[in-house]
Write a protein that holds these residues in place. Structure first.
Motif, PDB file in Angstrom:
ATOM      1  N   ARG A  62       0.652  -1.154   0.159  1.00  0.00           N
ATOM      2  CA  ARG A  62      -0.175   0.069   0.115  1.00  0.00           C
ATOM      3  C   ARG A  62       0.779   1.120  -0.220  1.00  0.00           C
ATOM      4  O   ARG A  62       1.899   1.471   0.123  1.00  0.00           O
ATOM      5  CB  ARG A  62      -0.730   0.175   0.950  1.00  0.00           C
ATOM      6  CG  ARG A  62      -0.483   0.254   2.501  1.00  0.00           C
ATOM      7  CD  ARG A  62      -1.431   0.181   4.126  1.00  0.00           C
ATOM      8  NE  ARG A  62      -0.192  -0.167   4.594  1.00  0.00           N
ATOM      9  CZ  ARG A  62      -0.704   1.331   5.925  1.00  0.00           C
ATOM     10  NH1 ARG A  62      -0.666   2.410   5.312  1.00  0.00           N
ATOM     11  NH2 ARG A  62       0.474   1.236   7.076  1.00  0.00           N
ATOM     12  N   ALA A 121      -6.893   9.415   2.258  1.00  0.00           N
ATOM     13  CA  ALA A 121      -7.678   8.160   1.996  1.00  0.00           C
ATOM     14  C   ALA A 121      -7.573   7.371   2.718  1.00  0.00           C
ATOM     15  O   ALA A 121      -8.000   6.383   2.422  1.00  0.00           O
ATOM     16  CB  ALA A 121      -6.871   7.991   0.395  1.00  0.00           C
ATOM     17  N   ALA A 122      -6.184   7.566   3.995  1.00  0.00           N
ATOM     18  CA  ALA A 122      -6.070   6.785   4.493  1.00  0.00           C
ATOM     19  C   ALA A 122      -7.262   6.094   6.364  1.00  0.00           C
ATOM     20  O   ALA A 122      -7.540   5.475   6.806  1.00  0.00           O
ATOM     21  CB  ALA A 122      -4.651   6.391   5.192  1.00  0.00           C
ATOM     22  N   SER A 124     -10.612   5.649   7.673  1.00  0.00           N
ATOM     23  CA  SER A 124     -11.205   5.001   8.077  1.00  0.00           C
ATOM     24  C   SER A 124     -11.740   4.668   9.468  1.00  0.00           C
ATOM     25  O   SER A 124     -10.952   4.528  10.322  1.00  0.00           O
ATOM     26  CB  SER A 124     -11.563   3.290   7.202  1.00  0.00           C
ATOM     27  OG  SER A 124     -10.386   2.734   7.842  1.00  0.00           O
ATOM     28  N   TRP A 191      -4.003  17.293   3.792  1.00  0.00           N
ATOM     29  CA  TRP A 191      -5.696  17.222   3.425  1.00  0.00           C
ATOM     30  C   TRP A 191      -6.482  18.223   4.137  1.00  0.00           C
ATOM     31  O   TRP A 191      -7.684  18.087   3.484  1.00  0.00           O
ATOM     32  CB  TRP A 191      -5.589  15.906   4.710  1.00  0.00           C
ATOM     33  CG  TRP A 191      -6.098  15.863   5.853  1.00  0.00           C
ATOM     34  CD1 TRP A 191      -4.608  15.907   7.107  1.00  0.00           C
ATOM     35  CD2 TRP A 191      -6.876  16.247   7.238  1.00  0.00           C
ATOM     36  NE1 TRP A 191      -4.944  15.967   8.116  1.00  0.00           N
ATOM     37  CE2 TRP A 191      -6.247  16.683   8.416  1.00  0.00           C
ATOM     38  CE3 TRP A 191      -8.060  16.732   6.763  1.00  0.00           C
ATOM     39  CZ2 TRP A 191      -6.775  17.206   9.468  1.00  0.00           C
ATOM     40  CZ3 TRP A 191      -8.782  17.295   7.636  1.00  0.00           C
ATOM     41  CH2 TRP A 191      -8.315  17.086   9.201  1.00  0.00           C
ATOM     42  N   GLU A 247      -1.344  17.633  -1.297  1.00  0.00           N
ATOM     43  CA  GLU A 247      -2.293  16.314  -0.647  1.00  0.00           C
ATOM     44  C   GLU A 247      -1.838  15.438  -2.157  1.00  0.00           C
ATOM     45  O   GLU A 247      -1.365  14.292  -1.955  1.00  0.00           O
ATOM     46  CB  GLU A 247      -3.507  16.309  -0.417  1.00  0.00           C
ATOM     47  CG  GLU A 247      -4.130  14.806   0.544  1.00  0.00           C
ATOM     48  CD  GLU A 247      -3.451  14.172   1.594  1.00  0.00           C
ATOM     49  OE1 GLU A 247      -4.614  13.690   2.571  1.00  0.00           O
ATOM     50  OE2 GLU A 247      -2.903  14.693   1.442  1.00  0.00           O
ATOM     51  N   SER A 248      -2.255  15.969  -3.121  1.00  0.00           N
ATOM     52  CA  SER A 248      -2.183  15.079  -4.283  1.00  0.00           C
ATOM     53  C   SER A 248      -0.693  14.586  -4.651  1.00  0.00           C
ATOM     54  O   SER A 248      -0.657  13.509  -5.058  1.00  0.00           O
ATOM     55  CB  SER A 248      -2.903  15.803  -5.705  1.00  0.00           C
ATOM     56  OG  SER A 248      -2.206  17.096  -5.716  1.00  0.00           O
ATOM     57  N   GLU A 251       0.515  12.273  -2.393  1.00  0.00           N
ATOM     58  CA  GLU A 251       0.102  10.184  -2.585  1.00  0.00           C
ATOM     59  C   GLU A 251       0.613  10.153  -3.777  1.00  0.00           C
ATOM     60  O   GLU A 251       1.145   8.956  -4.151  1.00  0.00           O
ATOM     61  CB  GLU A 251      -1.354  11.143  -2.945  1.00  0.00           C
ATOM     62  CG  GLU A 251      -2.499  10.935  -1.671  1.00  0.00           C
ATOM     63  CD  GLU A 251      -4.218  11.491  -1.710  1.00  0.00           C
ATOM     64  OE1 GLU A 251      -3.825  11.351  -3.242  1.00  0.00           O
ATOM     65  OE2 GLU A 251      -4.520  11.603  -1.028  1.00  0.00           O
ATOM     66  N   TYR A 255       2.679   7.079  -4.323  1.00  0.00           N
ATOM     67  CA  TYR A 255       2.506   5.270  -5.041  1.00  0.00           C
ATOM     68  C   TYR A 255       3.744   5.714  -6.009  1.00  0.00           C
ATOM     69  O   TYR A 255       3.627   4.683  -6.320  1.00  0.00           O
ATOM     70  CB  TYR A 255       1.458   6.284  -6.497  1.00  0.00           C
ATOM     71  CG  TYR A 255       0.507   5.608  -6.989  1.00  0.00           C
ATOM     72  CD1 TYR A 255       0.082   4.325  -6.678  1.00  0.00           C
ATOM     73  CD2 TYR A 255       1.791   4.770  -8.518  1.00  0.00           C
ATOM     74  CE1 TYR A 255      -0.429   3.901  -7.577  1.00  0.00           C
ATOM     75  CE2 TYR A 255       1.056   4.230  -9.773  1.00  0.00           C
ATOM     76  CZ  TYR A 255       0.136   3.886  -8.972  1.00  0.00           C
ATOM     77  OH  TYR A 255      -0.749   2.749  -9.801  1.00  0.00           O
TER      78      TYR A 255
END
Length: 317
Positions: A62, A121-122, A124, A191, A247-248, A251, A255
């Protein structure tokens, strides 16, 4: 079929899969980035990207913003459950923590920590509960759902750095102070900007003093409240629009394994080939001189120009 018929990327995936399954690479360990894969196996960047994409598809790795690509934890609880607490929960195995130990403040703080470290996105309910060592369902005694949690997260981080009780007398100094304070909050919590909606604003109570500040400053200069609110939204969305890149970019780095400078270096040959056609002389001169993108400098440049325009409006509008 012979070994040569197996695609090169599949052999690399197989090797990394083996390391993960045997424990050579443990959960949380970084796996080779795309750049490291190209160097170790002598493949193209596209092949290296395909390797990590396949490992993600299989759920073996991940992306963690600011860290890179890491081995994913096995399916199931993120940590061994604590012993069940008898009494109010009747010793149920799915209630590893006493309800009195869990508070709304702890939940929000834990969620903010996840978002700051790993990205929005992490976040939850399951991830936050795992970090607190409690059952996921226990969170719902304090927050309605993830949207409710997100609103409380925003309310908390905005409240960390309130505006002064009184704005400076000079309208421009007052607006600059508020806008820069907002930019600093976006910087501290990457974020926050993408989470904040302009078209469907959340009820972030701690942000209301910011809006009141902007309206009061502009209204004191004779601007009607409707126009003042429009100007406020313009400045808010300007800062937010630049800040969403924080933030983008985080990420994208996680990635790809490449920071923005490394990514630009990888694109440079193709870009220079296009410029060599002579179709874009101004861009060619800029490329020769060099340009370093600095989001802080970009924010300051645009803020000054926007306020220059607002000054003309206040004087002649």
């Amino acid at each position: 079929m012979g070994g040569e018929a197996v695609p090169r990327y599949s052999r690399i995936v197989g090797e990394l899969r083996r390391r993960i399954e045997t424990g050579e690479l443990a959960p949380g360990d970084r796996v080779p980035s795309t750049r490291e894969i190209t160097r170790q196996w002598g493949v193209a960047m596209a092949t290296a990207t395909k390797v990590l994409t396949e490992l993600r598809r299989e759920g073996l790795v991940r992306a963690v913003p600011g860290v890179g690509t890491v081995v994913a934890a096995p399916a199931g609880p993120a940590r061994p459950p604590r012993p069940a607490v008898a009494g109010r929960q009747g010793g149920r195995a799915d209630a590893p923590s006493a309800p009195s130990a869990l508070t709304l403040g702890r939940i929000v703080t834990a969620a903010v920590a996840v978002a700051d470290a790993e990205g929005l996105a992490a976040v939850s309910m399951r991830r936050v509960a795992a970090g607190l060592g409690v059952a996921t369902m226990s969170l719902y005694r304090h927050v309605t759902d993830k949207d409710d949690l997100l609103t409380r997260m925003m309310d908390t981080v905005v409240a960390e750095d309130p505006l002064p009780a009184e704005p400076p007398e000079d309208w421009r100094a007052a607006i600059e102070l508020a806008c820069r304070r907002l930019w600093e909050q976006f910087r501290r919590h990457p974020w926050l900007a993408p989470a904040l909606s302009v078209t469907r604003p959340q009820m972030v109570i701690s942000a209301l003093p910011y809006s009141e500040w902007m309206l009061s400053v502009l209204h004191s200069r004779g601007v009607d409240l409707h126009t003042a609110f429009t100007a406020h939204l313009m400045l808010l969305n300007y800062a937010r629009g630049i800040a969403v890149n924080l933030e983008s970019e985080r990420e994208a780095e996680a990635y790809s394994g490449l920071d923005s400078e490394q990514w630009m270096d990888a694109q440079e040959p193709e870009f220079l080939e296009i410029l060599a056609t002579g179709r874009f002389p101004a861009l060619s001169r800029l490329a020769t001189a060099g340009y370093d993108l600095d989001l802080d400098a970009l924010f300051e440049f645009g803020l000054r120009r926007l306020l220059d325009g607002l000054a003309v409006f206040l004087d002649h509008g």
